[in-house]
Motif scaffolding. Structure first.
Motif, short mmCIF file in Angstrom:
data_model
loop_
_atom_site.label_atom_id
_atom_site.label_comp_id
_atom_site.label_asym_id
_atom_site.label_seq_id
_atom_site.Cartn_x
_atom_site.Cartn_y
_atom_site.Cartn_z
N PHE A 40 0.85 -1.19 0.00
CA PHE A 40 0.00 0.00 0.00
C PHE A 40 0.88 1.24 0.00
O PHE A 40 1.98 1.25 0.58
CB PHE A 40 -0.90 0.03 1.25
N PHE A 41 0.40 2.32 -0.66
CA PHE A 41 1.02 3.62 -0.51
C PHE A 41 0.64 4.17 0.86
O PHE A 41 -0.54 4.27 1.19
CB PHE A 41 0.57 4.59 -1.60
N ASN A 42 1.64 4.55 1.65
CA ASN A 42 1.38 5.11 2.97
C ASN A 42 1.49 6.63 2.90
O ASN A 42 2.58 7.19 3.05
CB ASN A 42 2.38 4.55 3.99
N ARG A 43 0.40 7.29 2.63
CA ARG A 43 0.41 8.74 2.45
C ARG A 43 0.32 9.50 3.77
O ARG A 43 0.32 10.73 3.78
CB ARG A 43 -0.73 9.15 1.52
N GLN A 53 11.72 19.48 7.50
CA GLN A 53 10.74 18.70 6.77
C GLN A 53 11.28 18.38 5.37
O GLN A 53 11.87 19.23 4.71
CB GLN A 53 9.42 19.48 6.64
N TRP A 54 11.07 17.16 4.95
CA TRP A 54 11.56 16.72 3.64
C TRP A 54 10.48 15.92 2.92
O TRP A 54 9.80 15.09 3.54
CB TRP A 54 12.80 15.86 3.80
N GLN A 59 12.03 11.85 -10.31
CA GLN A 59 12.90 12.64 -11.18
C GLN A 59 12.17 13.77 -11.90
O GLN A 59 12.77 14.74 -12.35
CB GLN A 59 13.58 11.72 -12.20
N ALA A 60 10.84 13.66 -11.99
CA ALA A 60 10.04 14.71 -12.62
C ALA A 60 9.59 15.75 -11.60
O ALA A 60 8.91 16.71 -11.95
CB ALA A 60 8.81 14.09 -13.30
N GLY A 61 9.98 15.57 -10.32
CA GLY A 61 9.60 16.53 -9.28
C GLY A 61 8.25 16.25 -8.63
O GLY A 61 7.77 17.05 -7.85
N LYS A 62 7.66 15.11 -8.94
CA LYS A 62 6.36 14.76 -8.38
C LYS A 62 6.54 14.14 -6.99
O LYS A 62 7.37 13.24 -6.81
CB LYS A 62 5.64 13.78 -9.30
N PRO A 63 5.76 14.60 -5.99
CA PRO A 63 5.88 14.05 -4.64
C PRO A 63 5.63 12.55 -4.61
O PRO A 63 4.80 12.03 -5.35
CB PRO A 63 4.80 14.80 -3.85
N MET A 64 6.38 11.86 -3.75
CA MET A 64 6.27 10.41 -3.64
C MET A 64 5.84 10.03 -2.23
O MET A 64 6.18 10.70 -1.27
CB MET A 64 7.62 9.75 -3.96
N VAL A 77 15.35 3.97 -3.85
CA VAL A 77 16.71 4.20 -3.38
C VAL A 77 17.27 5.52 -3.91
O VAL A 77 18.02 6.21 -3.24
CB VAL A 77 17.62 3.01 -3.76
N ARG A 78 16.88 5.93 -5.14
CA ARG A 78 17.41 7.17 -5.70
C ARG A 78 16.98 8.39 -4.89
O ARG A 78 17.78 9.27 -4.59
CB ARG A 78 16.99 7.33 -7.16
N ALA A 79 15.71 8.45 -4.53
CA ALA A 79 15.21 9.59 -3.77
C ALA A 79 15.93 9.70 -2.43
O ALA A 79 16.32 10.79 -2.01
CB ALA A 79 13.70 9.45 -3.55
N LEU A 80 16.14 8.57 -1.77
CA LEU A 80 16.81 8.59 -0.48
C LEU A 80 18.29 8.91 -0.61
O LEU A 80 18.83 9.70 0.17
CB LEU A 80 16.62 7.23 0.21
N ALA A 81 18.94 8.34 -1.62
CA ALA A 81 20.37 8.59 -1.81
C ALA A 81 20.64 10.06 -2.13
O ALA A 81 21.59 10.65 -1.62
CB ALA A 81 20.91 7.69 -2.92
N GLU A 82 19.80 10.65 -2.97
CA GLU A 82 19.99 12.05 -3.33
C GLU A 82 19.76 12.96 -2.12
O GLU A 82 20.45 13.96 -1.95
CB GLU A 82 19.07 12.43 -4.48
N ALA A 83 18.79 12.59 -1.28
CA ALA A 83 18.53 13.39 -0.08
C ALA A 83 19.72 13.34 0.88
O ALA A 83 20.05 14.32 1.55
CB ALA A 83 17.27 12.89 0.62
#
Length: 251
Positions: A40-43, A53-54, A59-64, A77-83
């Motif tokens: 499930f997506f946990n929103r 806050q993060w 890659q398109a800038g859309k919230p995940m 992994v990309r979102a976390l590594a870049e952060a």
């Protein structure tokens, strides 16, 4: 007319076969390497990164939103590594993700996106200027008062292995200082992260700078005594890599 019909029919048959093969290979890959799950997506989850806050984004800038599976939240992994400012690369052919940069890769310093102070620091391929302390190089950066070299890294490297020299008639020691030149550096942009010195007696000295997690760096070259002429050179044997970080050492 019959020829055209035959060609058209043959094209449709080949297309149909291509689709079947594509689906077959895709299905075979999925059968071997992919396993279906119920997740499930946990929103409702929010993130705090280093006290702020993060919001993870693609890659398109859309919230995940994280995926929740059996009580554990997962993020790409990309979102976390870049952060966390960790280099990340994906080898599509071998289905391999490199976290922290690809090993053993070397990129020559003059092959990087660089900005140079063109008043006192100039790139040269002139044979007379690329002859440094008895050895011929293809390209050098000559600095004859002081100079700044700004290089964009995008957090892809861990080390800068910099070959520097002081040539005649230079008689003074020269300092090579590393700064964080990223737009987000703020007040820390004026802080020296690491510094090495080269003297005329060194001939050519290899300096190793730790650039782990940096988007953009500045190498400032100047005499510690503010002497007007320093006759320093950065050599084309300098490079970036993802090797072990060290304060001093050789290649």
């Amino acid at each position: 007319m019959k020829i055209k019909l035959k060609k058209s029919k043959m094209a449709k048959i080949l297309l149909f076969i291509g689709v079947i093969l594509s689906c077959s290979f895709g299905s075979a890959y999925a059968a071997v390497n992919m396993e279906p799950i119920n997740a499930f997506f946990n929103r409702g989850v929010s993130f705090v990164l280093n006290g702020e806050q993060w919001q993870p984004k693609d890659q398109a800038g859309k919230p995940m939103a994280p995926i929740n599976y059996k009580g554990t939240n997962y993020l790409p992994v990309r979102a976390l590594a870049e952060a966390l400012k960790i280099p990340i690369d994906y080898d599509t052919a071998n289905q391999k993700i490199y976290i922290g940069g690809k090993p053993a890769g070397q990129t020559p310093i003059f092959a990087m996106p660089i900005e140079i102070d063109n008043i006192y620091a100039v790139l040269s391929k002139d044979a007379k200027e690329t002859l440094v302390n008895g050895k011929q190089y293809k390209q050098v950066l000559k600095i004859e008062q002081y100079g700044d070299v700004i290089v964009t890294l995008n957090r892809k490297y861990k080390r800068l292995v910099l070959d520097g020299a002081v040539i005649e008639p230079g008689e003074h020691e020269v300092e090579f200082s590393l700064y964080n030149a990223a737009d987000t550096a703020g007040n820390t942009a004026d802080t020296i992260l690491e510094k090495h010195s080269v003297s005329p007696e060194d001939k050519v000295k290899t300096m190793i700078f730790d650039v782990t997690g940096l988007d953009k760096i500045k190498i400032h070259v100047q005499s510690p005594n503010l002497n007007p002429y320093i006759y320093a050179r950065i050599l084309d044997t300098s490079y970036f890599d993802s090797g072990e970080s060290a304060a001093n050492g050789s290649k």
